[in-house]
Scaffold this active site. Structure first.
Site, mmCIF file in Angstrom:
data_model
loop_
_atom_site.group_PDB
_atom_site.id
_atom_site.type_symbol
_atom_site.label_atom_id
_atom_site.label_comp_id
_atom_site.label_asym_id
_atom_site.label_seq_id
_atom_site.Cartn_x
_atom_site.Cartn_y
_atom_site.Cartn_z
ATOM 1 N N CYS A 2 0.828 -1.207 0.000
ATOM 2 C CA CYS A 2 0.000 0.000 0.000
ATOM 3 C C CYS A 2 0.863 1.258 0.000
ATOM 4 C CB CYS A 2 -0.877 0.029 1.241
ATOM 5 S SG CYS A 2 -1.822 -1.472 1.479
ATOM 6 N N ARG A 27 4.282 0.637 -6.630
ATOM 7 C CA ARG A 27 4.279 -0.311 -5.514
ATOM 8 C C ARG A 27 3.250 -1.423 -5.715
ATOM 9 N NH1 ARG A 27 6.326 2.817 -0.842
ATOM 10 N NH2 ARG A 27 5.189 1.522 0.599
ATOM 11 N N TRP A 81 -3.187 -2.387 -1.438
ATOM 12 C CA TRP A 81 -2.829 -3.696 -1.978
ATOM 13 C C TRP A 81 -3.373 -4.684 -0.955
ATOM 14 C CZ3 TRP A 81 0.740 -7.951 -1.560
ATOM 15 C CH2 TRP A 81 0.997 -8.589 -2.769
ATOM 16 N N ASN A 107 -0.811 1.608 6.279
ATOM 17 C CA ASN A 107 -0.031 0.516 5.660
ATOM 18 C C ASN A 107 0.405 -0.407 6.784
ATOM 19 O OD1 ASN A 107 -0.160 1.947 3.326
ATOM 20 N ND2 ASN A 107 2.021 2.409 3.216
ATOM 21 N N GLY A 108 0.495 -1.690 6.489
ATOM 22 C CA GLY A 108 0.955 -2.628 7.514
ATOM 23 C C GLY A 108 -0.141 -3.632 7.829
ATOM 24 N N GLU A 487 17.873 -22.503 -8.124
ATOM 25 C CA GLU A 487 17.413 -21.110 -8.091
ATOM 26 C C GLU A 487 18.555 -20.152 -8.447
ATOM 27 O OE1 GLU A 487 14.848 -19.600 -8.299
ATOM 28 O OE2 GLU A 487 15.046 -17.636 -7.402
ATOM 29 N N LYS A 491 18.441 -17.618 -11.646
ATOM 30 C CA LYS A 491 18.621 -16.154 -11.502
ATOM 31 C C LYS A 491 19.689 -15.676 -12.470
ATOM 32 C CE LYS A 491 15.742 -15.238 -9.944
ATOM 33 N NZ LYS A 491 14.694 -15.990 -9.384
ATOM 34 N N GLU A 494 18.407 -15.822 -16.189
ATOM 35 C CA GLU A 494 17.347 -14.937 -16.659
ATOM 36 C C GLU A 494 17.754 -13.479 -16.698
ATOM 37 O OE1 GLU A 494 13.571 -15.316 -14.631
ATOM 38 O OE2 GLU A 494 14.475 -15.354 -12.679
ATOM 39 N N HIS A 510 28.072 -38.518 -13.502
ATOM 40 C CA HIS A 510 27.252 -39.309 -14.428
ATOM 41 C C HIS A 510 27.095 -38.609 -15.781
ATOM 42 C CE1 HIS A 510 26.404 -42.175 -11.284
ATOM 43 N NE2 HIS A 510 26.155 -41.149 -10.474
ATOM 44 N N LYS A 609 6.608 -10.792 -16.139
ATOM 45 C CA LYS A 609 6.496 -11.009 -14.694
ATOM 46 C C LYS A 609 5.441 -12.058 -14.398
ATOM 47 C CE LYS A 609 7.290 -10.434 -10.368
ATOM 48 N NZ LYS A 609 8.468 -11.185 -9.884
#
Ligand code: M6R
Length: 614
Positions: A2, A27, A81, A107-108, A487, A491, A494, A510, A609
């Site tokens: 938010c 945001r 949000w 916010n929060g 991961e 990263k 990409e 192997h 995204k």
């Protein structure tokens, strides 16, 4: 996440507030609202509070505002949000008390809002499903003619985080702002003040700002600004000059959203854990699971469905569910699962893991699982997204909006939530209180350990400088660190477009070992866990092929230095929690490599995204 904007001064408030909201659009939000204290006319001095809210884009709000004459030089505004309560106009901020005289943006997360709603505030008329509305009513209870004192007292009831701004109709030239865990900045202009969740809405007007710290309350009037702590002692703070432009301000001064989101991790992981760990019982409680104890006991198989980074978080979940709960668990890449004939029955629990909650393959796979009668739950970041709506329960990971295409903070929060689920199931099966308590304590320590790694940013940047010219990389891990290798490799691919492969350490001989040469560096995770000796042998094999080795090793492991060309030391933690720590250096390495190579870090080529097509 938010966004808040407030203004008090001599200019017309509305254009400043709307423009400020637009600056906060980055945001992420799903609804917006505005409230001003409206002076009817010069002759009629009566003050009213006017509030306008709209679901969707700020344009929708601006369209509604066009038809109104809002004549005010102060007001507050908000982009929401959703975290508690769906995306509706009723749930959009600002929120009011019973009388409508007090109006608040926030916010929060207020953790104890349910208790307050049904207890202390049970006689109040609540009109939304949000946690924020509670604040307006708590202030109403304590209001005796001084808004700041009422806010101070109200906040004593609250458990959770807040950045909030409040107005009261009876004190028409005053804004009160308070912060605990959710940022607020006051901009100091010429006979005017701005208050916002970051500096971007105020930079067009002033570069003199005061950052509020946790536990501070600001009283802002035409005559000045005073800051107090929760014990009502005044705090003297001088304004500081910032020379960020608006673009830098959106990113909190960082050059890219990805870096900001990496740096956010120690904070947002606390949001994932908040209110969900039960120390005494050594367990976690994720209420959204919506399963009775009997149903939980009946589960004999878990399937985690996801794509990309979310599937690597899910792989950590597999290890955790099997080790803590003893439930056979599979990770299925959604695009494959949907076209197989998966064997699922009524004792299968399926989790869809997704940041966006909109990934087409994951949605289709979950629909298939539902059709076959499984329990289907979501582990999702975006509130109100399709997966959140279509599953019969689940948990939000509370990572806040993730804007860089490369996922970072959503990954760590997904892992945290999966670990909590594994613990919750484990405690109903084979985990003892004592073991559960150790997991809870270790989870609580993760944030601080993440901070420690982030402090090595310059060193990791220096490593990126050293390795930027290589065209191929391997990432190796074993056990719980194999998903970390996957991961780290994703990263790097990409955002740098460098070729990289990830393998379990024991698999190298192997086949893949044939690729090794002095031109093929290997990033290996060698932390002190039950597979340490096995992984060490794998690294010896690599060194024998003259490939450069970069290790992630546990602090104090002197032997690691002898094995590697370079070492990044990380703090020790419980083995199951290692991905929450060990992934961060890999995120930073990929980030710095991408910057050095001049890549478009936040929007890498060919990627979206949210992958809403098959
Ligand atoms: O929104 P989701 O978590 O469902 O997205 C899944 C993948 O598309 C996503 O993780 C993708 O792999 C990212 N670009 C990784 O950084």
């Amino acid at each position: 996440m938010c966004g808040i904007v407030g203004y008090i001064g001599t200019k017309s408030a509305l254009p400043i507030l709307v423009k400020g909201l637009r600056r906060l659009e980055y945001r992420g939000y799903d609804s917006a609202g505005i409230a001003v204290l409206n002076q009817q006319s010069e002759k009629n001095s009566e003050t009213t509070i006017e509030r306008v809210r709209a679901v969707g884009k700020i344009d929708n709000l601006a369209e509604k505002l066009k038809t109104m004459t809002l004549n005010s030089t102060m007001g507050i505004a908000h982009t929401r949000w959703a975290t508690h309560g769906g995306v509706t106009e009723e749930n959009a901020h600002p929120h009011t008390d019973c009388s409508g005289d007090i109006i608040v943006v926030h916010n929060g997360i207020i953790e104890n809002y349910r208790e307050l709603r049904s207890g202390f505030l049970k006689d109040h008329t609540l009109r939304s499903k949000t946690d924020t509305e509670i604040l307006a009513h708590l202030i109403e209870v304590h209001y005796q003619g001084d808004l700041r004192l009422a806010v101070q007292k109200a906040l004593q009831h609250v458990r959770g985080t807040y950045g909030l701004v409040v107005m009261h109709k009876n004190e028409p030239r005053k804004l009160v702002a308070a912060r605990l865990g959710s940022p607020l900045v006051v901009g100091v202009g010429d006979k005017e003040y701005y208050v916002a969740s970051d500096t971007s809405p105020m930079l067009a007007y002033t570069q003199q700002v005061i950052f509020l710290d946790d536990g501070e309350i600001a009283e802002i009037t035409d005559h000045g600004l005073q800051i107090f702590n929760l014990e009502d002692q005044e705090i003297i703070k001088a304004a500081e000059h910032i020379d960020w432009n608006e673009d830098q301000a959106e990113k909190g001064g960082y050059s890219h959203f990805m870096l900001k989101e990496i740096i956010d991790q120690p904070t947002v992981i606390k949001d994932a854990l908040r209110g969900r760990l039960v120390e005494d019982e050594g367990t976690a409680h994720l209420g959204g699971l919506n399963m009775t104890e009997a149903q939980m006991h009946s589960v004999n198989r878990i399937i985690l469905i996801a794509c990309g980074t979310a599937s690597y978080a899910a792989l950590v979940g597999k290890y955790a569910f099997e080790r803590l709960a003893g439930i056979p668990t599979d990770v299925e890449v959604a695009s494959e699962f949907r076209y197989r004939d998966p064997i699922i029955d009524r004792q299968t629990l399926v989790f869809g893991v997704s940041q966006s909650g909109e990934t087409a393959d994951t949605i289709a796979a979950l629909r298939e699982a539902k059709r076959k009668g499984a329990y289907v739950r979501g582990i999702v970041n975006v509130v109100g997204s399709t997966i959140a709506r279509e599953t019969d329960g689940g948990t939000y990971i509370h990572a806040g909006p993730e804007l860089a295409v490369a996922s970072t903070k959503a990954y760590t929060n997904m892992v945290a939530v999966l670990l909590m689920y594994a613990l919750q199931f484990g405690r109903t099966r084979r985990v003892t209180v004592a073991t559960g308590q150790r997991v809870v304590a270790a989870l609580r320590e993760v944030s601080e350990k993440m901070e420690k790694i982030l402090r090595q940013g310059d060193y990791i940047k220096m490593l990126a400088e050293k390795y930027q010219h290589y065209k191929n990389f391997f990432f190796l891990g074993r056990g719980i660190n194999y998903p970390v290798a996957l991961e780290g490799s994703l990263k790097l691919k990409e955002i740098t477009y460098i070729h990289s492969e990830a393998y379990p350490g024991g698999e190298m001989k192997h086949g893949p070992i044939a690729l090794l040469s002095p031109d093929f560096p290997v990033f290996a995770i060698l932390t002190k866990n039950q597979l340490y000796d096995k992984m060490r042998s794998n690294i010896e094999e690599i060194r024998a092929r003259q490939a450069p080795v970069i290790l992630i090793a546990t602090e104090g492991d002197e032997q690691a230095k002898e094995l590697a060309d370079d070492v990044i030391f990380v703090p020790p933690t419980m083995e199951l929690l290692e991905p929450l720590i060990n992934t961060l250096p890999l995120q930073l390495f990929a980030y710095h490599m991408a910057v050095l190579l001049g890549r478009d870090v936040d929007r890498p080529r060919n990627l979206a995204k949210s992958v809403t097509v098959e």
